[in-house]
Scaffold this active site. Sequence first.
Site, short mmCIF file in Angstrom:
data_model
loop_
_atom_site.label_atom_id
_atom_site.label_comp_id
_atom_site.label_asym_id
_atom_site.label_seq_id
_atom_site.Cartn_x
_atom_site.Cartn_y
_atom_site.Cartn_z
N GLY A 188 0.82 -1.20 0.00
CA GLY A 188 0.00 0.00 0.00
C GLY A 188 0.86 1.26 0.00
CB CYS A 189 0.18 4.71 -1.12
SG CYS A 189 -1.50 4.88 -0.49
CE1 TYR A 190 -1.37 8.09 4.36
CE2 TYR A 190 -3.22 6.61 3.99
CZ TYR A 190 -2.73 7.89 4.15
OH TYR A 190 -3.59 8.97 4.12
CB SER A 236 5.29 6.84 2.62
OG SER A 236 4.26 6.67 3.59
#
Length: 342
Positions: free
Chosen positions: A150-152, A155
């Site tokens: 996932g994107c979160y 990061s």
Amino acid sequence: MNNIFNVAVLGSTGYVGMELVKLLNNHPNVNINFLGSETITNEYLTNIDGSKVYEKLPKLEKNSLFNPNESDYVFLALPHSVSNKYVKNFHGKLKIIDLSADFRLDNIKEYNYFYGNNHCCSDLLNDFIYGLSEINRNEIINSNNIAIPGCYPTSILLPLIPLFKNNLISHENIIIDSKSGYSGAGKNFDLNNIKSNKEYNFYNYNTNSHRHISEIKQELSKYSKNKKVDFSFNPHILPNFRGMMSTLYCNLNNDVKTDDIIETLKNFDELNPFIKFIGSDDRLDFFSVQNTNFCKIKIFKHYNKNKIILVSVIDNLIKGAAGQAVQCLNISENFDETKSLL
């Protein structure tokens, strides 16, 4: 040209799907031979988006019409709890790169808690490699099935895992404050939540209950040396279309200095083409990563020498999704990792 792969994209009209098509269409080893959609058929992407980058691509067809025997790879840019239905039908017939959450988690109970009891092939969970490119590169090589993070989590995990590996920061009391452009919520997101005629809005949501908590904890725990991983996670939606910033507040382990953190992250930068460790005098913002596959990381010294603040910035649609998927393709096939991404 050798090594040309026929590639299909299901869910090609969503934000991530369209970014994926752009990147794949620019890849010298890829021939896109099928574009699927649930909502739009018998139409060209270029007529929908108005961009010439989609010219000469096949017309959109219903996702369900995809024939796995006609492609070497399929990219699934489909909603959570939908991808697994397709995977069940063509697992083992071609290579799969899934951008949903359906195969990211190792434990079906965790999946059911956060995503519902809609998984039809949980026996295949362990058949997918978690596609965090810079961390699992060796596992991704020659892999047939890859689950894109996932994107979160992308990061957050990229700056933290190298520090966990070297036992530099405490595994407890980590504070994660993340902010995402609204594209991360998909095309069904109501823009009235963040924009009005006069002002822009900004808000947090699902604090300490976001679906990505399970994914973050799962992956950090693999590097915690059997110690408990404990963090607070507060995600926010910004009125920007794309971009993601995670600010991480960490406690240093005994005798660890800020310079040890800096050295580790510099080494991480040197080993990975898409990791950029930013100097203290350089500004870190969304503009510097938008439309790129970079993860940029900056460290801020704390007045308390036992603490640090890290900031990580990515484009949520590229490094947080489509770009990382193409990066995994490159790694899996032993291509130059940066193909079509620079």
